[in-house]
Design a protein around this motif. Structure first.
Motif, PDB file in Angstrom:
ATOM      1  N   ASP A   1      38.156  45.608  21.043  1.00 36.02           N
ATOM      2  CA  ASP A   1      37.663  44.630  22.014  1.00 36.02           C
ATOM      3  C   ASP A   1      38.111  45.053  23.406  1.00 36.02           C
ATOM      4  OD1 ASP A   1      36.302  42.449  22.965  1.00 36.02           O
ATOM      5  OD2 ASP A   1      37.455  40.962  21.845  1.00 36.02           O
ATOM      6  N   ALA A   2      37.354  44.663  24.396  1.00 40.54           N
ATOM      7  CA  ALA A   2      37.669  44.990  25.782  1.00 40.54           C
ATOM      8  C   ALA A   2      37.034  43.950  26.684  1.00 40.54           C
ATOM      9  CB  ALA A   2      37.138  46.371  26.140  1.00 40.54           C
ATOM     10  N   VAL A   3      37.720  43.656  27.776  1.00 41.69           N
ATOM     11  CA  VAL A   3      37.180  42.764  28.799  1.00 41.69           C
ATOM     12  C   VAL A   3      37.314  43.475  30.136  1.00 41.69           C
ATOM     13  CG1 VAL A   3      37.452  40.577  30.009  1.00 41.69           C
ATOM     14  CG2 VAL A   3      37.767  40.652  27.560  1.00 41.69           C
ATOM     15  N   VAL A   4      36.229  43.467  30.901  1.00 42.66           N
ATOM     16  CA  VAL A   4      36.221  44.056  32.239  1.00 42.66           C
ATOM     17  C   VAL A   4      35.952  42.929  33.226  1.00 42.66           C
ATOM     18  CG1 VAL A   4      35.072  45.680  33.782  1.00 42.66           C
ATOM     19  CG2 VAL A   4      35.401  46.266  31.372  1.00 42.66           C
ATOM     20  N   SER A   5      36.739  42.891  34.278  1.00 43.11           N
ATOM     21  CA  SER A   5      36.564  41.892  35.321  1.00 43.11           C
ATOM     22  C   SER A   5      36.457  42.616  36.660  1.00 43.11           C
ATOM     23  CB  SER A   5      37.756  40.930  35.337  1.00 43.11           C
ATOM     24  OG  SER A   5      37.638  40.023  36.399  1.00 43.11           O
ATOM     25  N   ILE A   6      35.321  42.464  37.311  1.00 43.37           N
ATOM     26  CA  ILE A   6      35.096  43.103  38.607  1.00 43.37           C
ATOM     27  C   ILE A   6      35.287  42.050  39.685  1.00 43.37           C
ATOM     28  CG2 ILE A   6      33.445  44.304  40.071  1.00 43.37           C
ATOM     29  CD1 ILE A   6      32.091  45.292  37.479  1.00 43.37           C
ATOM     30  N   ASN A   7      36.217  42.313  40.599  1.00 48.40           N
ATOM     31  CA  ASN A   7      36.501  41.404  41.706  1.00 48.40           C
ATOM     32  C   ASN A   7      35.927  42.010  42.971  1.00 48.40           C
ATOM     33  OD1 ASN A   7      38.017  39.858  39.917  1.00 48.40           O
ATOM     34  ND2 ASN A   7      39.811  41.121  40.259  1.00 48.40           N
TER      35      ASN A   7
ATOM     36  N   TYR B   1      42.826  36.314  22.857  1.00 48.97           N
ATOM     37  CA  TYR B   1      42.896  36.482  24.307  1.00 48.97           C
ATOM     38  C   TYR B   1      41.521  36.808  24.884  1.00 48.97           C
ATOM     39  CZ  TYR B   1      43.919  38.557  28.802  1.00 48.97           C
ATOM     40  OH  TYR B   1      43.915  38.852  30.130  1.00 48.97           O
ATOM     41  N   PHE B   2      40.804  37.686  24.229  1.00 46.55           N
ATOM     42  CA  PHE B   2      39.529  38.157  24.755  1.00 46.55           C
ATOM     43  C   PHE B   2      38.467  37.052  24.727  1.00 46.55           C
ATOM     44  CE2 PHE B   2      41.924  41.831  23.380  1.00 46.55           C
ATOM     45  CZ  PHE B   2      41.838  42.629  24.506  1.00 46.55           C
ATOM     46  N   THR B   3      38.457  36.253  23.675  1.00 43.52           N
ATOM     47  CA  THR B   3      37.517  35.134  23.598  1.00 43.52           C
ATOM     48  C   THR B   3      37.811  34.116  24.685  1.00 43.52           C
ATOM     49  OG1 THR B   3      37.355  35.466  21.209  1.00 43.52           O
ATOM     50  CG2 THR B   3      36.596  33.356  22.070  1.00 43.52           C
ATOM     51  N   SER B   4      39.084  33.807  24.884  1.00 44.43           N
ATOM     52  CA  SER B   4      39.480  32.855  25.923  1.00 44.43           C
ATOM     53  C   SER B   4      39.114  33.362  27.311  1.00 44.43           C
ATOM     54  CB  SER B   4      40.982  32.598  25.867  1.00 44.43           C
ATOM     55  OG  SER B   4      41.339  31.999  24.667  1.00 44.43           O
ATOM     56  N   PHE B   5      39.376  34.645  27.562  1.00 44.86           N
ATOM     57  CA  PHE B   5      39.075  35.232  28.862  1.00 44.86           C
ATOM     58  C   PHE B   5      37.585  35.123  29.156  1.00 44.86           C
ATOM     59  CE2 PHE B   5      38.214  38.355  32.057  1.00 44.86           C
ATOM     60  CZ  PHE B   5      39.372  38.445  32.806  1.00 44.86           C
ATOM     61  N   ARG B   6      36.752  35.496  28.173  1.00 45.85           N
ATOM     62  CA  ARG B   6      35.295  35.439  28.380  1.00 45.85           C
ATOM     63  C   ARG B   6      34.833  34.006  28.602  1.00 45.85           C
ATOM     64  NH1 ARG B   6      35.443  39.334  24.173  1.00 45.85           N
ATOM     65  NH2 ARG B   6      34.962  41.390  25.000  1.00 45.85           N
ATOM     66  N   SER B   7      35.382  33.083  27.849  1.00 43.19           N
ATOM     67  CA  SER B   7      35.005  31.682  27.987  1.00 43.19           C
ATOM     68  C   SER B   7      35.362  31.152  29.375  1.00 43.19           C
ATOM     69  CB  SER B   7      35.707  30.857  26.909  1.00 43.19           C
ATOM     70  OG  SER B   7      35.393  29.499  27.054  1.00 43.19           O
ATOM     71  N   ASN B   8      36.557  31.452  29.839  1.00 40.52           N
ATOM     72  CA  ASN B   8      36.965  31.018  31.177  1.00 40.52           C
ATOM     73  C   ASN B   8      36.103  31.653  32.261  1.00 40.52           C
ATOM     74  OD1 ASN B   8      39.017  29.403  30.215  1.00 40.52           O
ATOM     75  ND2 ASN B   8      40.571  30.993  30.400  1.00 40.52           N
ATOM     76  N   ARG B   9      35.826  32.948  32.108  1.00 44.18           N
ATOM     77  CA  ARG B   9      35.004  33.652  33.095  1.00 44.18           C
ATOM     78  C   ARG B   9      33.608  33.045  33.151  1.00 44.18           C
ATOM     79  NH1 ARG B   9      34.233  39.899  31.978  1.00 44.18           N
ATOM     80  NH2 ARG B   9      33.034  39.058  30.273  1.00 44.18           N
ATOM     81  N   THR B  10      33.044  32.725  32.000  1.00 45.59           N
ATOM     82  CA  THR B  10      31.713  32.130  31.951  1.00 45.59           C
ATOM     83  C   THR B  10      31.703  30.751  32.600  1.00 45.59           C
ATOM     84  OG1 THR B  10      31.197  33.344  29.930  1.00 45.59           O
ATOM     85  CG2 THR B  10      29.859  31.411  30.397  1.00 45.59           C
TER      86      THR B  10
END
Length: 161
Positions: free
Chosen positions: A109-115, A45-54
């Motif tokens: 692992d952790a993902v932070v998303s700032i909106n 999940y975390f790899t996919s999230f980072r890839s999409n965000r990038t």
């Protein structure tokens, strides 16, 4: 260069970027895929999230760069594009620092998303989220950005490491 040519050029660049992002996602997903005991493939999940965000951010940077290149340096459009680009860079830096701080707290692992400037979404690789963990996360986030209760969402995601 005429406006029609500029629009055609920008559209082509956005299309190429989208194709590149799709290939990046597919290749990154296949490289980071794992086979579980049942034989099915699951992507982290975390790899996919980072890839999409990038990918999304890369598209936005391309669009901002095209506006910056085509607008007059004194125009409002040029200034707004430069300001938005700087905001994105600052958000990306804050997210990276916050993610590393959270990993330093012991999360695998952790993902932070700032909106924008108010809302922060935090996804942690844990099966359970305790009150102590939540307090630690809030304290860690405040190192980089002021945090207001109700504007931060902390979600536990039990993903394979």
């Amino acid at each position: 260069m005429s406006n029609t040519k500029k629009i055609a050029l920008m559209s082509t660049l956005v299309l190429l970027l989208a194709v590149t992002a799709i290939f990046n996602f597919v290749l990154a997903g296949s490289k980071n895929a794992t086979v579980d005991a049942g034989g099915s493939v699951s992507t982290n999940y975390f790899t996919s999230f980072r890839s999409n965000r990038t990918s999304v951010r890369s598209e936005e940077f391309v669009q901002l760069d095209s506006v910056i290149a085509s607008a007059a340096p004194e125009s409002e459009e040029y200034k707004a594009a430069l300001q938005r680009k700087q905001e994105l860079v600052e958000i990306m830096e804050d997210e990276l620092v916050m993610e590393n701080i959270l990993k330093g707290l012991g999360f695998s692992d952790a993902v932070v998303s700032i909106n924008g400037t108010e809302y922060i979404n935090v996804f942690l690789n844990t099966s359970e989220l305790t009150e102590d963990m939540t307090t630690q996360v809030f304290a860690a986030l405040e190192v980089k950005q002021p945090v207001r209760e109700g504007y931060v969402i902390i979600m536990p995601i039990n993903a394979e490491s």
